[in-house]
Structures are given as C-alpha cells and as structure tokens.
Design an enzyme around this catalytic site. Structure first.
Site, PDB file in Angstrom:
ATOM      1  N   LYS A 111       0.823  -1.212   0.000  1.00  0.00           N
ATOM      2  CA  LYS A 111       0.000   0.000   0.000  1.00  0.00           C
ATOM      3  C   LYS A 111       0.850   1.252   0.000  1.00  0.00           C
ATOM      4  O   LYS A 111       0.482   2.265  -0.581  1.00  0.00           O
ATOM      5  CB  LYS A 111      -0.950   0.014   1.193  1.00  0.00           C
ATOM      6  CG  LYS A 111      -2.331  -0.450   0.867  1.00  0.00           C
ATOM      7  CD  LYS A 111      -2.519  -1.941   0.903  1.00  0.00           C
ATOM      8  CE  LYS A 111      -2.216  -2.650  -0.378  1.00  0.00           C
ATOM      9  NZ  LYS A 111      -2.321  -4.111  -0.237  1.00  0.00           N
ATOM     10  N   GLY A 131      -1.188 -17.934  -5.264  1.00  0.00           N
ATOM     11  CA  GLY A 131      -1.742 -18.351  -3.993  1.00  0.00           C
ATOM     12  C   GLY A 131      -0.667 -18.588  -2.951  1.00  0.00           C
ATOM     13  O   GLY A 131       0.520 -18.408  -3.218  1.00  0.00           O
ATOM     14  N   HIS A 178     -23.447  15.753   2.788  1.00  0.00           N
ATOM     15  CA  HIS A 178     -23.143  16.201   1.434  1.00  0.00           C
ATOM     16  C   HIS A 178     -22.031  17.234   1.498  1.00  0.00           C
ATOM     17  O   HIS A 178     -22.035  18.057   2.400  1.00  0.00           O
ATOM     18  CB  HIS A 178     -24.395  16.831   0.807  1.00  0.00           C
ATOM     19  CG  HIS A 178     -24.168  17.377  -0.563  1.00  0.00           C
ATOM     20  ND1 HIS A 178     -23.979  16.564  -1.654  1.00  0.00           N
ATOM     21  CD2 HIS A 178     -24.075  18.660  -0.996  1.00  0.00           C
ATOM     22  CE1 HIS A 178     -23.803  17.327  -2.723  1.00  0.00           C
ATOM     23  NE2 HIS A 178     -23.854  18.595  -2.359  1.00  0.00           N
TER      24      HIS A 178
END
Lengths: 484, 128
Positions: free
Chosen positions: A51, A268, A443
């Site tokens: 990441k 995997g 919002h």
C-alpha cells in the site's frame, strides 16, 4: 490451572501478536515466538509495504493529471525508486517499533527464534545461532502464517522469476513484467507496476480477473486494465517458463509465447505447517496442509489453538486478528466458548481504483438460490467524485427480495476500502436496505453513493434518471442511466 | 445538423454504407447527451455481431452507455485513434469520431434504418 495461565504464541504476524496482546489483557502470562520480524507477512512483506508503494503511484498519477486541475507542473514527474523503497521501509519500521512497544507495555515476552511444539504443553525455540530453549506452557496458539506457492515449472531465481516478496523490493524496475495469476495480489501488483511505467501482461486460468469477486467488479477491473494498457490473457495456463539470456520466455496453453524481463508468480499461498511438531502433538492437518480447528479455533489437540493463514480459511490479516482474539479468549478462559463468525468480513483490494467488498457476491447469491434485488450507483453521477476527478466505478448493493436485508455490497472507486465499513456495520446490525437509504448522509461525500445505491434497490435513487421498465437484470455494469 | 446520406438507428447510432461495409458511430445528439467522452470499450476485430447487439460502451464523465449495432456482420476495424483521443467522439461524431467498421452480412438491414429527415423527426418527437 491457576489464575494466571501461561500461553505461548508461535508467530507474531497480525494473528499472533494480536492474540498475544489480547491474552495478556485477559491476564495470561504470554510468550510470543517469532523467527523473523514482528508484524509477519502483512507488515513486512504484504499489505503495508504494497500500500505504501501504491500510494506513490497515486501521487504520480495525480501529478500527471495536474494540468486538468489547473495546476502547472514544470517538469514531467518521475519515480525515484530508491526513495520510494526507503519511504516504504520507514513506514514498516515505524509499525514494527509500535508493535514492540505494545508487546512490552502488556508484558508479552518476545522470544526470537523458530518455535516448534514438543507435545501440547511445551514449545522449543531455536534461534539463528543454534541456541535452543524450552518454554513450558499451559496453552499454545499457532499463528505460523503462509508463504507464496512456488510451483516447480517456474525457475525461481529471486531476480527474473519472483514472488510477491521480491516484487516489493524492485531495486531496478523491469521494462516488462508478466504476472501469473490475476487474483487479488496479482491485480494489485499489475496496477502498481503499470503505474510505475512497466509494461504489464497478466495471465489467468479463470475467465475473468478477481474471479472470486462479484462479476461486475471483475468487469470494471478488466476495463480499467484495458484503459491503462495492462494486457490480460484469460482462460489460459502457463505451460512453460524458461530463463533465456536476459529474458524469461513463457509459453501459454494456447500456444502463445511471451518474452519479458521478469515474471511474478502470484497463484496463492501455502500454509506454514511443516516441521513444527504439529502431528506429534496431536494437531491434525487437512488436505491442503491447513491446521484443522473448530469454531473456537482449537485444534484436535486440546489446549492447542491455531489461527490465521495457517488454518487456511480466509487468508486476510484482519481475519487472522479476529481469530487471534477468539483464540486468546478461549485459551485464557479455558472451556468458555467464544466462536468465530465469518459472515461479515469486509475486505479491500488495492487496485487503481480500489475495491471494497463485504457479504455475498451476486454469483454467490444466485448459486444459493436466493431471490435478490440489486441497486447500483455510479461514482460519475456523484458531485464529490467529480471534485476529486475520481469518477470511475460504482456502489452495488445486493438485497434479499423478501426481507429487504442487505446480503452484500461491492464497491469499486475512490476510497472503496474505507466506504465498505458502512455496509459492514449495517449488515452486522441486520439492517434493511431502507436503513441506509433513509439515513441522512452528509453532502458532499463519497458515501452518498452508498445511500443512492441503497435507494436504487427500489428504483428510487434521486440522482439517477428513471428506470426504463423493470429493474435491470443482474450482471450488467451500469445500465445506461444518467446522473445529474 | 443531421448529415444526409447516413442511416440512423433508434439508439442514436449512425452508419455510413460503403459498398458492403458500414462505418458506425454515435450521433451528435448522443454525444451531446453523454457529455465529455473519456473512454470507449471497443469490440475485437474479427468478431461477428448481430443487428441490435451491444458491441461496446461509451464512458463519459456523466454516464456509461452501450453502443448497439443496427446491422449484422463482422467487425473489420475499430477506430484506434479513440484510445488516445476519446474526445473525438464529441468533437467530430460523424467524422474522426467513428467507432467501428462492419463487414455487413445482410446489407438490406440498413434499409430499415431512418434517413436524416426521419431521424430529425424522431428526435423532435422524443423531445416533446
């Protein structure tokens, strides 16, 4: 057993160190055995480093589009791979130090070395220097993790034929990379390397990328790959891979050969359950080498628990942590039952853009014969997404027709891995889709897309044009309706 | 505004017949309704298509919309230029913004499509 049981945890990944801390919080005297670095694969060779690198890619991608935002970038942004890797390493080191501090504060004794069971009540730890010590214990928690599968047809050399571990240390970027396997890990690396300027080809046995995910998520991901120029070969296998001078030549089952600088095998992971004295201690393994446990995370050997990738259920760091807490509670309390519940496991996939998913995929709901409804809302219909210039993707909500309960939510788009938790808590509380639809959403924010998708389940999303005829059939990404 | 000599489909695609070949694109009306086109998902060259079939998708900043073919046949070419410049669909929908070329298996299918006058009336009717 006295008031303060001794617990030995083998493996200090996101399962093991969490189990150790929880056990200590519950009053146990805890030893944590780790051969390498605390944090395990996740922190050192997986989630966190990947990441960190993907964020680099996002920064550069944003800079490349700066002109669109009215921002002048004087020269073309480029990557400094060394600095990138240093940054990544700093992040990992900070987290590692943090775990050490946590362990210390809870009084967990960290023992460096490779642990193995000597029967169900003792652990032998051999350190790198060959010194062996024996830890007597009342309970054991096995958290030994997994490692990449390395099939013999691939000539692994750590340089041109690699696994995810080396892929996170690209001291020199290849010009071209072939990734075997378009699962979660393969796709994340595909987007990462392509963003770093590498020509990426992916090969997948199944007929779609992320084949276990919701089918619409797969098709959206596939489209993003097309847009970026990631080449994808579906429904083919690698028959042969050979290092030939400076290249790796890969032969596919459809007869094609592809020559690339490097190949990454991402098909995997295999459980680390060998050479640990498990069977001798009465622990039983399944066919895949996984440690068999019950819902309380206890193995067939009473008092020996196992968690995380080693039990081979859902190979995710946060699932390992959850299992670790259950195992710790059971191990400390003796026979009192805490059970693991896998019904609601949110997950993030860090492609570009990213994916957040929880609950049933459409294909799973169909396979289970459930009568479902589907609501969708595209980010391109959302004001907040436009302000970020992140309009790709959608929120998809799957509900059970009769009860209106939420069965699953799948998001591809900006901050999808963050957004998914609204859906996860709703599902955990047994919410109906109206609970999300009627809840006031701030919002302008991305989660408004969740509200609109929830409304769309009954065709009443405010910011979508009216549906023509009945609700759209399952299995279509976007249905041609427009946002504002 | 609506060029003569093309045939028009109710889903707002146009075709231009060149012997057995049909060049296909979306109309000015369609591109205007879609807004800024950012990406086109195009079919593979060589694929057989049937009239009425969805052959691709247009992504704009507002929406994602399917592209249909009103004629059957084989995809002979796709407009490669659109990969780099999808905005050509907005800028020149009847010219450089063409989408695919189809080798028609039944050229009579084109006869059932609208001409410019009929399409104009169709748009007007839809607007009312």
């Amino acid at each position: 057993m006295g008031p303060s049981p001794r617990i030995a945890v083998i493996g200090a990944g996101p399962g093991g160190y969490v189990a150790a801390i929880r056990a200590a919080q519950l009053g146990a005297r805890v030893s944590l055995v780790e051969e390498q670095e605390v944090g395990g694969t996740c922190l050192n060779k997986g989630c966190i480093p990947s990441k960190a690198l993907i964020f680099n890619a996002e920064v550069v991608e944003l800079l490349k589009r700066a002109e669109e935002f009215g921002v002048r970038v004087i020269s073309e942004p480029t990557y400094d791979v060394t600095r990138m890797l240093e940054r990544k390493q700093r992040i990992v080191q900070t987290q590692v130090r943090g775990i050490h501090a946590l362990l210390k504060s809870w009084g967990v004794a960290l023992i460096k070395g490779r642990g193995r069971l000597i029967g169900p009540r003792a652990v032998e730890v051999a350190d790198a220097g060959g010194t062996v010590q024996r830890v007597e214990t009342d309970r054991v928690i096995l958290a030994t993790g997994s490692k990449p599968i390395k099939p013999p047809i691939f000539p692994f050399d750590g340089d041109r034929v690699i696994t995810s571990e080396e892929a996170l240390e690209p001291r020199v970027l290849p010009k071209s990379l072939l990734i075997v396997g378009a699962g979660v890990e393969g796709c994340e690396f595909g987007f990462l390397y392509q963003a770093l300027g590498v020509s990426v080809t992916m090969v997948e046995m199944k007929n779609r990328p992320l084949a276990t995910e919701d089918e619409e998520i797969s098709s959206l991901v596939q489209r993003e790959m097309n847009k970026r120029g990631i080449k994808l070969h579906l429904a083919v296998r690698v028959e042969k891979a050979a290092i030939e001078s400076t290249q790796v030549v890969v032969t596919l089952s459809d007869g094609q050969t592809i020559a690339v600088d490097r190949i990454l095998v991402s098909i995997g992971r295999r459980m680390n359950t060998e050479g640990l004295g498990l069977e001798e201690a009465g622990v039983v393994l399944g066919k895949r080498g996984e440690i068999l446990v019950d819902d309380r995370m206890e193995t067939r050997a009473p008092g020996v628990y196992a968690i995380g990738d080693a039990v081979g259920r859902i190979m995710l760091a946060h699932v390992a942590s959850a299992e670790g807490k259950i195992a710790a509670a059971n191990a400390v309390a003796g026979d009192r039952g805490h059970s693991m519940n896998y019904a609601i496991v949110p997950a993030g996939i860090f492609t570009l853009p990213e994916i957040g998913t929880v609950g049933l995929k459409e294909w799973e709901a169909v396979e289970q014969g459930l009568k479902i409804r589907i609501g969708r809302y595209p980010f391109r219909a959302l004001g907040r997404a436009h302000t970020m210039d992140e309009i790709v993707g959608m929120v998809k909500v799957i509900t059970e027709q009769e009860s209106d309960r939420i069965l699953g939510v799948h998001i591809l788009g900006p901050h999808a891995s963050d957004m998914i938790h609204e859906a996860a808590i709703a599902m955990r509380l047994g919410a109906k889709v109206s609970d999300i639809a009627e809840m006031i959403h701030a919002h302008p924010t991305l989660p408004e897309a969740m509200m609109e998708a929830a409304e769309d389940v009954h065709g009443s999303a405010i910011h979508l044009t009216r549906r023509k005829g009945p609700p759209p059939p399952a299995g279509r990404a976007g249905d041609g309706r427009q946002g504002p | 505004m609506i060029p003569e000599g093309l045939r028009y489909h109710t889903e707002h695609e146009w075709i231009r017949q060149e012997n057995q070949t049909a060049v296909l694109g979306i109309t000015h009306f369609a591109q205007d309704a879609l807004g800024d086109v950012v990406y086109l998902e195009l079919p593979k060259v060589g694929v057989e298509v049937r009239s009425g079939q969805e052959i691709g998708e247009v992504e704009s900043t507002k929406t994602t919309s399917p592209v249909y073919t009103p004629v059957s046949g084989k995809i002979m070419a796709v407009n490669e230029e659109l990969k780099e410049k999808p905005e050509l669909v907005n800028q020149d929908p009847y010219g450089r913004g063409w989408i695919v070329k189809i080798q028609m298996s039944d050229p009579s299918e084109a006869k059932h499509l609208m001409d410019a006058r009929q399409y104009g009336a169709y748009l007007k009717e839809k607007a009312d």
